[in-house]
Design a protein around this motif. Structure first.
Motif, PDB file in Angstrom:
ATOM      1  N   TRP A  56       0.850  -1.192   0.000  1.00 48.71           N
ATOM      2  CA  TRP A  56       0.000   0.000   0.000  1.00 48.71           C
ATOM      3  C   TRP A  56       0.883   1.238   0.000  1.00 48.71           C
ATOM      4  CZ3 TRP A  56      -5.025   1.583  -0.279  1.00 48.71           C
ATOM      5  CH2 TRP A  56      -5.339   2.830   0.227  1.00 48.71           C
ATOM      6  N   ARG A  57       0.930   1.916  -1.153  1.00 47.68           N
ATOM      7  CA  ARG A  57       1.737   3.129  -1.252  1.00 47.68           C
ATOM      8  C   ARG A  57       3.167   2.899  -0.749  1.00 47.68           C
ATOM      9  NH1 ARG A  57      -2.949   7.459   0.705  1.00 47.68           N
ATOM     10  NH2 ARG A  57      -4.393   6.961  -0.977  1.00 47.68           N
ATOM     11  N   SER A  58       3.783   1.871  -1.286  1.00 47.78           N
ATOM     12  CA  SER A  58       5.165   1.484  -0.991  1.00 47.78           C
ATOM     13  C   SER A  58       5.353   0.944   0.425  1.00 47.78           C
ATOM     14  CB  SER A  58       6.121   2.671  -1.205  1.00 47.78           C
ATOM     15  OG  SER A  58       6.034   3.130  -2.547  1.00 47.78           O
ATOM     16  N   GLN A  59       4.275   0.731   1.157  1.00 49.08           N
ATOM     17  CA  GLN A  59       4.344   0.190   2.515  1.00 49.08           C
ATOM     18  C   GLN A  59       3.875  -1.265   2.505  1.00 49.08           C
ATOM     19  OE1 GLN A  59       5.081   1.561   5.875  1.00 49.08           O
ATOM     20  NE2 GLN A  59       4.984  -0.650   6.175  1.00 49.08           N
ATOM     21  N   GLN A  60       4.749  -2.163   2.951  1.00 50.52           N
ATOM     22  CA  GLN A  60       4.367  -3.563   3.050  1.00 50.52           C
ATOM     23  C   GLN A  60       3.590  -3.801   4.339  1.00 50.52           C
ATOM     24  OE1 GLN A  60       8.040  -5.754   2.777  1.00 50.52           O
ATOM     25  NE2 GLN A  60       7.902  -5.911   0.554  1.00 50.52           N
ATOM     26  N   LEU A  61       2.511  -4.563   4.231  1.00 52.46           N
ATOM     27  CA  LEU A  61       1.730  -4.891   5.405  1.00 52.46           C
ATOM     28  C   LEU A  61       1.006  -6.207   5.223  1.00 52.46           C
ATOM     29  CD1 LEU A  61      -1.689  -3.235   5.387  1.00 52.46           C
ATOM     30  CD2 LEU A  61       0.021  -2.257   3.876  1.00 52.46           C
ATOM     31  N   LEU A  62       0.493  -6.729   6.315  1.00 50.98           N
ATOM     32  CA  LEU A  62      -0.326  -7.933   6.306  1.00 50.98           C
ATOM     33  C   LEU A  62      -1.699  -7.584   6.849  1.00 50.98           C
ATOM     34  CD1 LEU A  62       1.971 -10.780   7.718  1.00 50.98           C
ATOM     35  CD2 LEU A  62       1.156 -10.534   5.375  1.00 50.98           C
ATOM     36  N   LEU A  63      -2.724  -7.912   6.078  1.00 52.37           N
ATOM     37  CA  LEU A  63      -4.089  -7.812   6.575  1.00 52.37           C
ATOM     38  C   LEU A  63      -4.458  -9.165   7.162  1.00 52.37           C
ATOM     39  CD1 LEU A  63      -6.253  -5.900   3.931  1.00 52.37           C
ATOM     40  CD2 LEU A  63      -5.584  -5.136   6.208  1.00 52.37           C
ATOM     41  N   ILE A  64      -4.854  -9.182   8.419  1.00 51.16           N
ATOM     42  CA  ILE A  64      -5.273 -10.424   9.060  1.00 51.16           C
ATOM     43  C   ILE A  64      -6.792 -10.489   8.980  1.00 51.16           C
ATOM     44  CG2 ILE A  64      -5.186 -11.813  11.158  1.00 51.16           C
ATOM     45  CD1 ILE A  64      -2.691 -10.274  11.966  1.00 51.16           C
ATOM     46  N   ASP A  65      -7.271 -11.448   8.203  1.00 49.55           N
ATOM     47  CA  ASP A  65      -8.689 -11.567   7.868  1.00 49.55           C
ATOM     48  C   ASP A  65      -9.385 -12.481   8.862  1.00 49.55           C
ATOM     49  OD1 ASP A  65     -11.166 -11.956   6.743  1.00 49.55           O
ATOM     50  OD2 ASP A  65     -10.429 -13.147   5.054  1.00 49.55           O
ATOM     51  N   THR A  66     -10.457 -11.979   9.493  1.00 53.30           N
ATOM     52  CA  THR A  66     -11.259 -12.804  10.404  1.00 53.30           C
ATOM     53  C   THR A  66     -12.694 -12.913   9.915  1.00 53.30           C
ATOM     54  OG1 THR A  66     -11.851 -10.907  11.789  1.00 53.30           O
ATOM     55  CG2 THR A  66      -9.864 -12.122  12.379  1.00 53.30           C
ATOM     56  N   ALA A  67     -12.944 -12.598   8.654  1.00 46.21           N
ATOM     57  CA  ALA A  67     -14.314 -12.593   8.147  1.00 46.21           C
ATOM     58  C   ALA A  67     -14.792 -14.013   7.862  1.00 46.21           C
ATOM     59  CB  ALA A  67     -14.397 -11.762   6.863  1.00 46.21           C
ATOM     60  N   GLY A  68     -16.121 -14.129   7.656  1.00 44.48           N
ATOM     61  CA  GLY A  68     -16.697 -15.389   7.200  1.00 44.48           C
ATOM     62  C   GLY A  68     -16.974 -16.391   8.282  1.00 44.48           C
ATOM     63  N   ILE A  69     -17.732 -15.983   9.335  1.00 42.52           N
ATOM     64  CA  ILE A  69     -18.048 -16.910  10.414  1.00 42.52           C
ATOM     65  C   ILE A  69     -19.542 -17.219  10.463  1.00 42.52           C
ATOM     66  CG2 ILE A  69     -18.008 -17.254  12.899  1.00 42.52           C
ATOM     67  CD1 ILE A  69     -15.586 -15.432  12.996  1.00 42.52           C
ATOM     68  N   ARG A  70     -20.352 -16.204  10.574  1.00 36.64           N
ATOM     69  CA  ARG A  70     -21.784 -16.377  10.795  1.00 36.64           C
ATOM     70  C   ARG A  70     -22.493 -16.954   9.576  1.00 36.64           C
ATOM     71  NH1 ARG A  70     -25.365 -13.467  13.854  1.00 36.64           N
ATOM     72  NH2 ARG A  70     -23.902 -13.933  15.522  1.00 36.64           N
ATOM     73  N   LYS A  71     -23.311 -17.939   9.807  1.00 34.32           N
ATOM     74  CA  LYS A  71     -24.150 -18.505   8.748  1.00 34.32           C
ATOM     75  C   LYS A  71     -25.538 -17.889   8.850  1.00 34.32           C
ATOM     76  CE  LYS A  71     -21.892 -23.040   8.738  1.00 34.32           C
ATOM     77  NZ  LYS A  71     -22.103 -24.497   8.966  1.00 34.32           N
ATOM     78  N   ARG A  72     -26.118 -17.560   7.719  1.00 36.20           N
ATOM     79  CA  ARG A  72     -27.460 -16.994   7.704  1.00 36.20           C
ATOM     80  C   ARG A  72     -28.447 -18.015   8.272  1.00 36.20           C
ATOM     81  NH1 ARG A  72     -28.105 -12.311   5.113  1.00 36.20           N
ATOM     82  NH2 ARG A  72     -26.455 -11.587   3.720  1.00 36.20           N
ATOM     83  N   GLY A  73     -29.350 -17.540   9.096  1.00 36.25           N
ATOM     84  CA  GLY A  73     -30.373 -18.408   9.652  1.00 36.25           C
ATOM     85  C   GLY A  73     -29.929 -19.158  10.885  1.00 36.25           C
TER      86      GLY A  73
END
Length: 294
Positions: A53-70
Motif C-alpha cells: 500500500w503506497r510502498s508500505q508492506q503490510l499484512l491484513l489479518i482476515d477474520t471474516a466469514g463466520i456467521r451462517k445466515r439463519g
C-alpha cells in the motif's frame, strides 16, 4: 510480535459478524494500487493477506466469514463464541486493529467484548463505523456519545465513519493504521521528555500526599513494542485518574501517538539524587569542625 522481527505491519480487521468485514477487505483487495497474494495464515482460523500500500508492506489479518445466515439457538451461540475466539487470535498477532462496528445498530455486547480484547492487548486501534451511509448526522453523534460512555478506555482510537460497500473513507482508515504503526516505533528522547515534564509540572504541580508534595523526579521510555513510559516519583502514591490523564495528555501534547495506547508505570524513588562532584553537607561540616580530643 516485534517490529524488529519483521518489517511488515500487521493490521487485523476485527468485529462481530455482519458488520461488513468482508466488504471492507474486498474493497481493499480490489484496489489496483494493492498487490495481493493469498497465502495461508499462521493459524487455522485467520488468513494473512500480504499487501503493498503506497510502498508500505503490510499484512491484513482476515477474520471474516463466520456467521451462517439463519443460525439460531445453540448454533448461533457457538458461532458467536468462534467469532470472539478468532478476533482474539487476530488481535494477538497484530500491531493495529481496525475494529468495525455497525453505525445503524450501534454498540452491542459482542462489540464491547472484542473491544476489551484490543484494550487488554494494548493494541493500536482505529474504530471504523461502517455502513455510515445508512445513518444521518444525528445518528453519528449518538454513536459517538455511546462510544464515549461505554468504551472510555478506547478514547485514544479515532473514529472513521465509512462505507465499505461504497468505498467511502476506507483509505482514511488504513492511513490512520499506518500512522499508528509509525508512532508505535517512536522512541522519545529522555532529555526532551524530562524537559517537557519539568515545564508542565511548574504550571500544574501534582497534589500533596500526607503533607508532602508529590513530584516527578524523571521520566523515561522503555524499549517495548507497546509505548511504555516509566515515571519515577519522590514517594509511593496512588495517582488520581485526573493526574494520570494529565500525564498522558502532557506526553501526547508533544508526541501524539496516533490511535495508540500509552502504558504508564510509576516507581517510587525517595532517594535524593546527589549531583556529581558534590559532597554531602555532613561531610563538609565534619571537615570544617574536627572533633576535639579530650
Amino acid at each position: 510480535i516485534s517490529f524488529a522481527e519483521s518489517d511488515l505491519l500487521k493490521v487485523a480487521v476485527v468485529g462481530r459478524p455482519n458488520v461488513g468485514k468482508s466488504s471492507l477487505l474486498n474493497r481493499l483487495l480490489d484496489d489496483q494500487r494493492l498487490v495481493v497474494h493469498d497465502e495461508p495464515g499462521t493459524t487455522r482460523d485467520a488468513v494473512s493477506l500480504p499487501l503493498l500500500w503506497r510502498s508500505q508492506q503490510l499484512l491484513l489479518i482476515d477474520t471474516a466469514g463466520i456467521r451462517k445466515r439463519g443460525a439460531g439457538g445453540d448454533q448461533r451461540e457457538e458461532l458467536d463464541r468462534m467469532a470472539v475466539q478468532r478476533a482474539y487470535q487476530a488481535i494477538r498477532q497484530c500491531h493495529v486493529a481496525l475494529l468495525l462496528i455497525d453505525s445503524a445498530e450501534g454498540l452491542l455486547r459482542q462489540d464491547l467484548i472484542i473491544a476489551s480484547l484490543v484494550i487488554e492487548q494494548m493494541k493500536s486501534c482505529v474504530l471504523v463505523a461502517n455502513k455510515s451511509d445508512l445513518v444521518h448526522e444525528r445518528g453519528r453523534i449518538a454513536l459517538h456519545r455511546q462510544i464515549e460512555e461505554r468504551l472510555p478506555s478506547l478514547g485514544y482510537a479515532p473514529i472513521v465513519h465509512a462505507s465499505a460497500l461504497h468505498g467511502d473513507r476506507v483509505e482514511q482508515a488504513l492511513e490512520l493504521a499506518l500512522d499508528a504503526a509509525r508512532w508505535r516505533r517512536e522512541r522519545v528522547s529522555k532529555r526532551r521528555l524530562n524537559e517537557v515534564f519539568k515545564r508542565a509540572s511548574m504550571l500544574r504541580p501534582l497534589p500533596f500526599v500526607d503533607g508532602v508534595r508529590l513530584k516527578i523526579k524523571y521520566v523515561t521510555q522503555k524499549d517495548t513494542e507497546a509505548p511504555t513510559f516509566v515515571l519515577y516519583l519522590n514517594r509511593e502514591a496512588q495517582l488520581h485518574p485526573s493526574d494520570r490523564r494529565w500525564i498522558e495528555n502532557t506526553i501526547r501534547s508533544q508526541w501524539p501517538f496516533t490511535a495508540t495506547p500509552l502504558r504508564l508505570q510509576f516507581v517510587a524513588d525517595p532517594r535524593k539524587r546527589q549531583q556529581p562532584g558534590r559532597r554531602s553537607s555532613t561531610k563538609k561540616l565534619a571537615k570544617r569542625r574536627p572533633l576535639r580530643r579530650g
